[in-house]
Design a protein around this motif. Sequence first.
Motif, PDB file in Angstrom:
ATOM      1  N   ASP A  83       0.946  -1.292   0.093  1.00 21.99           N
ATOM      2  CA  ASP A  83      -0.043   0.049  -0.044  1.00 21.99           C
ATOM      3  C   ASP A  83       0.882   1.209  -0.103  1.00 21.99           C
ATOM      4  N   ALA A  84       2.124   1.114   0.188  1.00 25.02           N
ATOM      5  CA  ALA A  84       3.035   2.379   0.223  1.00 25.02           C
ATOM      6  C   ALA A  84       3.439   2.737  -1.311  1.00 25.02           C
ATOM      7  N   LEU A  85       2.929   1.897  -2.111  1.00 19.65           N
ATOM      8  CA  LEU A  85       3.322   2.224  -3.562  1.00 19.65           C
ATOM      9  C   LEU A  85       2.319   3.294  -3.979  1.00 19.65           C
ATOM     10  N   PRO A  86       2.643   3.986  -4.875  1.00 20.68           N
ATOM     11  CA  PRO A  86       3.992   4.335  -5.240  1.00 20.68           C
ATOM     12  C   PRO A  86       4.851   5.037  -4.441  1.00 20.68           C
ATOM     13  N   VAL A  87       6.214   4.824  -4.880  1.00 18.26           N
ATOM     14  CA  VAL A  87       7.486   5.532  -4.117  1.00 18.26           C
ATOM     15  C   VAL A  87       8.016   6.275  -4.995  1.00 18.26           C
ATOM     16  N   THR A  88       8.282   7.685  -4.801  1.00 16.18           N
ATOM     17  CA  THR A  88       9.054   8.615  -5.705  1.00 16.18           C
ATOM     18  C   THR A  88      10.133   8.937  -4.975  1.00 16.18           C
ATOM     19  N   ILE A  89      11.435   8.765  -5.648  1.00 21.55           N
ATOM     20  CA  ILE A  89      12.866   8.939  -4.996  1.00 21.55           C
ATOM     21  C   ILE A  89      13.230  10.082  -5.931  1.00 21.55           C
ATOM     22  N   LEU A  90      13.824  11.006  -5.174  1.00 18.69           N
ATOM     23  CA  LEU A  90      14.454  12.134  -5.884  1.00 18.69           C
ATOM     24  C   LEU A  90      16.075  12.269  -5.588  1.00 18.69           C
ATOM     25  N   ASN A  91      16.932  12.108  -6.454  1.00 14.67           N
ATOM     26  CA  ASN A  91      18.268  12.058  -6.097  1.00 14.67           C
ATOM     27  C   ASN A  91      18.705  11.094  -5.126  1.00 14.67           C
ATOM     28  N   GLY A  92      18.014  10.276  -5.179  1.00  6.66           N
ATOM     29  CA  GLY A  92      18.352   8.999  -3.985  1.00  6.66           C
ATOM     30  C   GLY A  92      17.703   9.010  -2.744  1.00  6.66           C
TER      31      GLY A  92
ATOM     32  N   SER B 156       3.062   6.181  -0.990  1.00  3.42           N
ATOM     33  CA  SER B 156       1.510   5.986  -1.018  1.00  3.42           C
ATOM     34  C   SER B 156       0.732   6.612  -1.969  1.00  3.42           C
ATOM     35  N   SER B 157       1.199   7.717  -2.730  1.00  7.24           N
ATOM     36  CA  SER B 157       0.335   8.463  -3.714  1.00  7.24           C
ATOM     37  C   SER B 157       1.409   8.973  -4.826  1.00  7.24           C
ATOM     38  N   TYR B 158       0.902   9.464  -5.997  1.00  6.92           N
ATOM     39  CA  TYR B 158       1.594  10.027  -7.079  1.00  6.92           C
ATOM     40  C   TYR B 158       1.901  11.445  -6.415  1.00  6.92           C
ATOM     41  N   PRO B 159       2.825  11.987  -6.913  1.00  4.72           N
ATOM     42  CA  PRO B 159       3.182  13.545  -6.672  1.00  4.72           C
ATOM     43  C   PRO B 159       2.168  14.344  -7.480  1.00  4.72           C
ATOM     44  N   SER B 160       1.870  15.441  -6.971  1.00  3.67           N
ATOM     45  CA  SER B 160       0.930  16.473  -7.764  1.00  3.67           C
ATOM     46  C   SER B 160       1.880  16.971  -8.801  1.00  3.67           C
ATOM     47  N   ASN B 161       1.196  17.680  -9.791  1.00  2.00           N
ATOM     48  CA  ASN B 161       2.091  18.672 -10.951  1.00  2.00           C
ATOM     49  C   ASN B 161       2.620  19.573 -10.001  1.00  2.00           C
ATOM     50  N   ASP B 162       2.410  20.255  -9.268  1.00  3.12           N
ATOM     51  CA  ASP B 162       2.906  21.279  -8.123  1.00  3.12           C
ATOM     52  C   ASP B 162       4.136  20.672  -7.430  1.00  3.12           C
ATOM     53  N   GLU B 163       3.953  19.191  -6.885  1.00  2.64           N
ATOM     54  CA  GLU B 163       5.301  18.581  -6.216  1.00  2.64           C
ATOM     55  C   GLU B 163       6.364  18.451  -7.319  1.00  2.64           C
ATOM     56  N   PHE B 164       5.988  17.772  -8.387  1.00  2.00           N
ATOM     57  CA  PHE B 164       6.946  17.633  -9.421  1.00  2.00           C
ATOM     58  C   PHE B 164       7.841  19.017  -9.774  1.00  2.00           C
ATOM     59  N   SER B 165       7.089  20.215  -9.792  1.00  4.83           N
ATOM     60  CA  SER B 165       7.397  21.420 -10.432  1.00  4.83           C
ATOM     61  C   SER B 165       8.449  21.937  -9.229  1.00  4.83           C
ATOM     62  N   ASP B 166       8.087  21.750  -8.056  1.00  5.66           N
ATOM     63  CA  ASP B 166       8.952  22.324  -6.986  1.00  5.66           C
ATOM     64  C   ASP B 166      10.201  21.533  -6.903  1.00  5.66           C
ATOM     65  N   TRP B 167      10.252  20.402  -6.895  1.00  7.81           N
ATOM     66  CA  TRP B 167      11.193  19.516  -6.887  1.00  7.81           C
ATOM     67  C   TRP B 167      12.339  19.711  -7.871  1.00  7.81           C
ATOM     68  N   LEU B 168      11.558  19.922  -9.293  1.00  9.05           N
ATOM     69  CA  LEU B 168      12.462  19.885 -10.303  1.00  9.05           C
ATOM     70  C   LEU B 168      12.891  21.358 -11.052  1.00  9.05           C
ATOM     71  N   GLN B 169      12.344  22.252 -10.308  1.00  9.12           N
ATOM     72  CA  GLN B 169      12.347  23.832 -10.716  1.00  9.12           C
ATOM     73  C   GLN B 169      11.835  23.718 -12.130  1.00  9.12           C
ATOM     74  N   VAL B 170      10.705  23.318 -12.472  1.00  9.35           N
ATOM     75  CA  VAL B 170      10.184  23.260 -13.687  1.00  9.35           C
ATOM     76  C   VAL B 170       8.745  23.998 -13.521  1.00  9.35           C
ATOM     77  N   ASP B 171       8.237  24.927 -14.569  1.00  6.31           N
ATOM     78  CA  ASP B 171       6.987  25.387 -14.595  1.00  6.31           C
ATOM     79  C   ASP B 171       5.987  24.574 -14.673  1.00  6.31           C
ATOM     80  N   ALA B 172       5.020  24.415 -13.845  1.00  2.00           N
ATOM     81  CA  ALA B 172       4.132  23.208 -13.523  1.00  2.00           C
ATOM     82  C   ALA B 172       3.314  23.174 -15.070  1.00  2.00           C
ATOM     83  N   ALA B 173       2.991  24.350 -15.728  1.00  2.00           N
ATOM     84  CA  ALA B 173       2.414  24.673 -17.155  1.00  2.00           C
ATOM     85  C   ALA B 173       3.334  23.655 -17.996  1.00  2.00           C
ATOM     86  N   ASP B 174       4.429  23.505 -17.753  1.00  2.00           N
ATOM     87  CA  ASP B 174       5.269  22.989 -18.903  1.00  2.00           C
ATOM     88  C   ASP B 174       5.112  21.402 -18.525  1.00  2.00           C
TER      89      ASP B 174
END
Length: 120
Positions: free
Chosen positions: A71-80, A86-104
Amino acid sequence: MSKLEIFDPAMCCSTGVCGPSVDPDLTRVASVVYSLEKRGFDVTRYNLSNDPGEFVENKKVNQVLQEKGADALPVTILNGEIVKDSSYPSNDEFSDWLQVDAADLKDKPQTRVTIDIDKL
């Protein structure tokens, strides 16, 4: 460049378009991954059905599975480091972690189909 790994639960595909119903969260994540790869990010997804060895070899993912179960899946790892489980990241989380505009992060793979009507 950042390295992002997503350890998916057991499923037949990562797009969310197979089976009797479409999972909008999986299609969203597939689009985000496509967008990130297009921009040169190192993104890898592992599916428990197809890549069980990756789940065993990654000590952090293995520990999460031992402690919380599947039940802990999915697991997301950034730089190890585990950044979410337990859930997929939101687009805002991806954006914050990777310094990418969420619209992109809303690109969708383009598929061309050619139909030869002379052969129909």
